[in-house]
Design a protein around this motif. Structure first.
Motif, mmCIF file in Angstrom:
data_model
loop_
_atom_site.group_PDB
_atom_site.id
_atom_site.type_symbol
_atom_site.label_atom_id
_atom_site.label_comp_id
_atom_site.label_asym_id
_atom_site.label_seq_id
_atom_site.Cartn_x
_atom_site.Cartn_y
_atom_site.Cartn_z
ATOM 1 N N SER A 144 9.008 8.982 15.640
ATOM 2 C CA SER A 144 10.359 8.672 15.188
ATOM 3 C C SER A 144 10.461 8.539 13.676
ATOM 4 O O SER A 144 11.552 8.336 13.146
ATOM 5 N N GLY A 145 9.321 8.641 13.000
ATOM 6 C CA GLY A 145 9.310 8.473 11.544
ATOM 7 C C GLY A 145 9.080 7.054 11.099
ATOM 8 O O GLY A 145 9.081 6.766 9.895
ATOM 9 N N ALA A 146 8.856 6.137 12.045
ATOM 10 C CA ALA A 146 8.612 4.738 11.692
ATOM 11 C C ALA A 146 7.151 4.557 11.292
ATOM 12 O O ALA A 146 6.258 5.165 11.880
ATOM 13 N N PRO A 147 6.882 3.699 10.291
ATOM 14 C CA PRO A 147 5.488 3.480 9.863
ATOM 15 C C PRO A 147 4.739 2.575 10.839
ATOM 16 O O PRO A 147 5.278 1.582 11.322
ATOM 17 N N ALA A 148 3.490 2.945 11.108
ATOM 18 C CA ALA A 148 2.597 2.133 11.928
ATOM 19 C C ALA A 148 1.264 2.058 11.200
ATOM 20 O O ALA A 148 0.886 2.991 10.489
ATOM 21 N N PRO A 149 0.519 0.958 11.339
ATOM 22 C CA PRO A 149 -0.769 0.836 10.632
ATOM 23 C C PRO A 149 -1.681 2.021 10.938
ATOM 24 O O PRO A 149 -1.846 2.416 12.094
ATOM 25 N N SER A 150 -2.266 2.592 9.884
ATOM 26 C CA SER A 150 -3.125 3.769 10.057
ATOM 27 C C SER A 150 -4.560 3.390 10.376
ATOM 28 O O SER A 150 -5.388 4.256 10.629
ATOM 29 N N GLY A 151 -4.877 2.113 10.372
ATOM 30 C CA GLY A 151 -6.230 1.659 10.651
ATOM 31 C C GLY A 151 -6.299 0.166 10.447
ATOM 32 O O GLY A 151 -5.281 -0.492 10.203
ATOM 33 N N TYR A 188 10.874 1.547 5.081
ATOM 34 C CA TYR A 188 9.613 1.728 4.347
ATOM 35 C C TYR A 188 9.563 0.703 3.211
ATOM 36 O O TYR A 188 9.676 1.050 2.030
ATOM 37 N N PRO A 189 9.388 -0.582 3.535
ATOM 38 C CA PRO A 189 9.501 -1.636 2.512
ATOM 39 C C PRO A 189 8.394 -1.607 1.467
ATOM 40 O O PRO A 189 8.540 -2.208 0.411
ATOM 41 N N TYR A 190 7.305 -0.912 1.747
ATOM 42 C CA TYR A 190 6.203 -0.844 0.792
ATOM 43 C C TYR A 190 6.486 0.139 -0.338
ATOM 44 O O TYR A 190 5.752 0.201 -1.321
ATOM 45 N N LEU A 191 7.567 0.935 -0.203
ATOM 46 C CA LEU A 191 8.013 1.826 -1.283
ATOM 47 C C LEU A 191 9.238 1.195 -1.928
ATOM 48 O O LEU A 191 10.292 1.084 -1.302
ATOM 49 N N ARG A 192 9.085 0.769 -3.153
ATOM 50 C CA ARG A 192 10.181 0.066 -3.821
ATOM 51 C C ARG A 192 10.687 0.896 -5.001
ATOM 52 O O ARG A 192 9.963 1.701 -5.576
ATOM 53 N N GLN A 193 11.935 0.667 -5.354
ATOM 54 C CA GLN A 193 12.545 1.441 -6.431
ATOM 55 C C GLN A 193 11.947 1.061 -7.784
ATOM 56 O O GLN A 193 11.649 -0.106 -8.043
ATOM 57 N N MET A 194 11.753 2.050 -8.629
ATOM 58 C CA MET A 194 11.290 1.812 -9.994
ATOM 59 C C MET A 194 11.771 2.952 -10.879
ATOM 60 O O MET A 194 12.333 3.932 -10.400
ATOM 61 N N ARG A 195 11.543 2.815 -12.145
ATOM 62 C CA ARG A 195 12.012 3.795 -13.125
ATOM 63 C C ARG A 195 10.860 4.174 -14.051
ATOM 64 O O ARG A 195 10.176 3.304 -14.591
ATOM 65 N N ILE A 196 10.640 5.480 -14.216
ATOM 66 C CA ILE A 196 9.663 5.979 -15.187
ATOM 67 C C ILE A 196 10.344 6.008 -16.548
ATOM 68 O O ILE A 196 11.341 6.705 -16.740
ATOM 69 N N ALA A 197 9.842 5.230 -17.487
ATOM 70 C CA ALA A 197 10.487 5.109 -18.793
ATOM 71 C C ALA A 197 10.510 6.442 -19.522
ATOM 72 O O ALA A 197 9.640 7.303 -19.327
ATOM 73 N N ALA A 198 11.519 6.630 -20.354
ATOM 74 C CA ALA A 198 11.627 7.850 -21.147
ATOM 75 C C ALA A 198 10.390 8.015 -22.024
ATOM 76 O O ALA A 198 9.785 7.043 -22.469
ATOM 77 N N ARG A 199 9.991 9.275 -22.226
ATOM 78 C CA ARG A 199 8.862 9.671 -23.066
ATOM 79 C C ARG A 199 7.508 9.232 -22.507
ATOM 80 O O ARG A 199 6.515 9.206 -23.216
ATOM 81 N N THR A 200 7.486 8.876 -21.208
ATOM 82 C CA THR A 200 6.184 8.621 -20.577
ATOM 83 C C THR A 200 5.379 9.904 -20.528
ATOM 84 O O THR A 200 4.156 9.898 -20.705
ATOM 85 N N TYR A 201 6.075 11.012 -20.300
ATOM 86 C CA TYR A 201 5.435 12.330 -20.271
ATOM 87 C C TYR A 201 6.079 13.237 -21.311
ATOM 88 O O TYR A 201 7.225 13.031 -21.722
ATOM 89 N N GLN A 202 5.332 14.227 -21.716
ATOM 90 C CA GLN A 202 5.800 15.160 -22.748
ATOM 91 C C GLN A 202 7.101 15.824 -22.312
ATOM 92 O O GLN A 202 7.220 16.325 -21.194
#
Length: 616
Positions: free
Chosen positions: A367-374, A491-505
């Motif tokens: 169903s797409g729900a997360p379950a412990p992988s081990g 998927y509570p283990y994936l949380r929102q964040m932002r990659i700051a400008a100029r982190t990459y070329q």
């Protein structure tokens, strides 16, 4: 007893003590691992020749050993020819042979002799973390000149005080001045590497044969002005010691040219990183070289294996994890193994610990729900794994537009993140799982895959992402629409964040994305049905025992950031929030209640006695 007789006895005892000291070979040494290893090698071979040895290894810095040698307090120690020149006010030389010839001539009138060189050179050098050097565009010492005013540097006290080839002359030669200088004692120089790796310092001074350079993937800056000269190690002894112990010349000859740079760096690694005693390392090396028959007591523990993602190898988080594990297992060698599936190695019994993203703890069901992988548990938070969505086709502006997605190998955090994105958005685009032995290889495989988007889960500054973006073949995409449905809850283990400008070329704007905790993980307890001697029941059988509570605490004490484990992850019990003790019950035990009633009745009786009217 007369005073004269007492003085005669004391004089006789003093002569005996002096003779005893003259009949033993007194070996000194500086207070850092490499020099102690060399002195221990000489001591072990001398003892094998029947020479009695008194060890004063670790005596102190250069000046202390040199003065002790001149006074006759010690008979020899391992020294570097470049240092020998500097200590007499002579300029060091770039030619090792010329430097050796010069020190032999200068010290001979002092009754001091140099033995043949061991075979390696160990000079000073300036070191940086690979990511810091790349971000600043620094490869040479001269590249620091314009940036030094904003940087901090760490040095050890012996280098700070050297008059001709120390820190002051170095900065004068290059014309640079650092914003902050932090000095430590020579015997604590390993702290400089910790400060460099946790970001407290940008530059440190080190030795070119230090084991940490290769182990942590550090950058040794090119000495483009040739300031650091030849420093080749050799036995340095009193001439009268060679006369008293003729076999000592054979000991020196047996070590001549036998230790190259690579071997010395490996021996240093065993002492400075793995925590083995210098004497044990020296004896084991002599056995391997065929110079000693018995290795003595050498700890033969199997290495503790730490598994980490092969696309994150050499990064800051991997180095922090390595240092924390080594601190928690002192004296135990720790081996880093790069793999696509770190938790998979634990499940197979091939690793004790793994550095893994939170997404790797789960597998998605039908169903797409997360379950412990081990059966795993987090034992410490190291950093963050960040979702990088890359457009390989100029026409793709959203991951949901991709007809094919490329990611890392099956079992990796990147593969788990890609699967989660596909299921969370309800996409059916095919996903290509790619493997490679190097970041360059994975970047090339992604570009050659034919995919129009790529998904990589890795710490910021990941070399695969940097190569894809720097080549102009990919650009970072923001993640849109993830919060519109139940995904943040599912998927509570994936949380929102932002990659700051100029982190990459070329990244001019911040990029919205997701992140998960990057944690050190070990085996958790495994619940299985079993038949015990008391009948059927459930017992706990461990494939690999979970880490002890004090070990988990030691790991966390050594990590640079003290962050609580994400509550969605299974974690070691010692890290779980501690509930307050339950309040005492309102209804006490029957005995306590009866005693309380009796005491109350006695109090009432005493009050009655006190207040009753007197009888006349």
């Amino acid at each position: 007893m007369s005073l004269g007789r007492i003085l005669s006895i004391l004089l006789f005892v003093g002569i005996l003590v002096g003779c005893a000291q003259r009949d033993t070979l007194r070996i000194g040494g500086k207070d850092f691992g490499e020099n102690q290893i060399l002195s221990e090698m000489i001591a072990a071979l001398a003892e094998a020749e029947g020479i009695p040895v008194t060890r004063r290894i670790g005596l102190g810095p250069t000046r202390m050993n040199l003065e002790a040698l001149k006074r006759g307090d010690i008979d020899l120690y391992a020294e570097y020819n470049g240092t020998g020149l500097v200590m007499l006010g002579q300029p060091a030389l770039t030619d090792g042979d010329a430097a050796q010839e010069r020190v032999e001539a200068l010290y001979k009138p002092l009754g001091l002799v140099w033995g043949p060189r061991f075979g390696f050179g160990n000079t000073y050098g300036l070191l940086m973390r690979a990511d810091t050097a790349a971000a600043l565009g620094v490869t040479r010492v001269s590249d620091l000149v314009e940036r030094a005013g904003d940087l901090s540097i760490g040095i050890e006290s012996d280098f700070q005080s050297r008059p001709l080839d120390g820190f002051g002359p170095l900065t004068s030669r290059y014309g640079m001045s650092f914003a902050l200088i932090r000095a430590v004692e020579l015997e604590q120089r390993a702290q400089l590497y910790d400060l460099l790796l946790d970001g407290s310092l940008e530059v440190i001074e080190g030795f070119t044969t230090d084991g940490q350079i290769a182990d942590y993937g550090l950058v040794l800056l090119e000495d483009d002005l040739g300031f650091f000269r030849a420093y080749e190690a050799a036995p340095f002894a009193r001439a009268d010691a060679l006369e008293r112990f003729p076999a000592l010349s054979g000991v020196f000859a047996s070590l001549a040219g036998r230790i190259d740079d690579a071997l010395m760096q490996e021996l240093n690694r065993r002492v400075d990183i793995d925590g083995y005693p210098p004497r044990a390392v020296a004896r084991a090396a002599l056995v391997e070289m065929g110079l000693l028959a018995d290795a003595g007591t050498v700890d033969a523990n199997e290495p503790l294996v730490l598994a980490a993602s092969d696309i994150a190898a050499g990064g800051r988080d991997v180095n922090a994890a390595l240092r924390a594990v080594r601190a928690a297992f002192p004296g135990r060698p720790v081996q880093l193994v790069e793999t696509a599936s770190p938790l998979g190695l634990i499940a197979e019994g091939r690793a004790r610990l793994a550095l893994a993203g939170a997404e790797e703890f789960f597998a998605l069901d039908a169903s797409g729900a997360p379950a412990p992988s081990g059966v795993f548990e987090a034992v410490g938070v190291v950093g963050d794994a960040v979702l990088h969505i890359l457009a390989l086709d100029p026409g793709v502006t959203d991951i949901r537009q991709a007809d094919m997605v490329a990611t890392a190998a099956e079992g990796s955090g990147s593969a788990a993140a890609a699967d989660t994105l596909m299921r969370g958005f309800g996409l059916d685009a095919p996903v290509a799982h790619l493997g490679a032995e190097t970041p360059e290889g994975l970047a090339a495989a992604i570009l050659a895959s034919g995919a129009d988007a790529a998904v990589l889960m890795a710490p910021l500054g990941n070399p695969v992402v940097e190569r894809l973006v720097a080549a102009g073949n990919a650009r970072l995409l923001p993640l849109h629409g993830w919060e519109d449905g139940p995904n943040l809850v599912r998927y509570p283990y994936l949380r929102q964040m932002r990659i700051a400008a100029r982190t990459y070329q070329g990244q001019g704007q911040p990029v919205e994305t997701l992140a998960s905790q990057l944690v050190l993980a070990g085996t958790g307890p495994v619940e299985r049905d079993a038949i015990g001697d008391q009948g059927p029941g459930t017992v706990t059988l461990a494939q690999s025992l979970p880490l002890a509570a004090d070990t988990v605490q030691s790991i966390n004490a050594a990590l640079p950031n003290r962050i609580d484990v994400d509550p969605s992850l299974p974690q070691a019990p010692v890290l779980a929030p501690q509930m307050p003790d339950a309040p005492a019950p309102m209804n006490p035990a029957p005995g306590v209640s009866l005693l309380s009633v009796l005491l109350l009745l006695m109090l009432l009786w005493m009050l009655w006695l006190y207040g009753r009217p007197e009888r006349r």
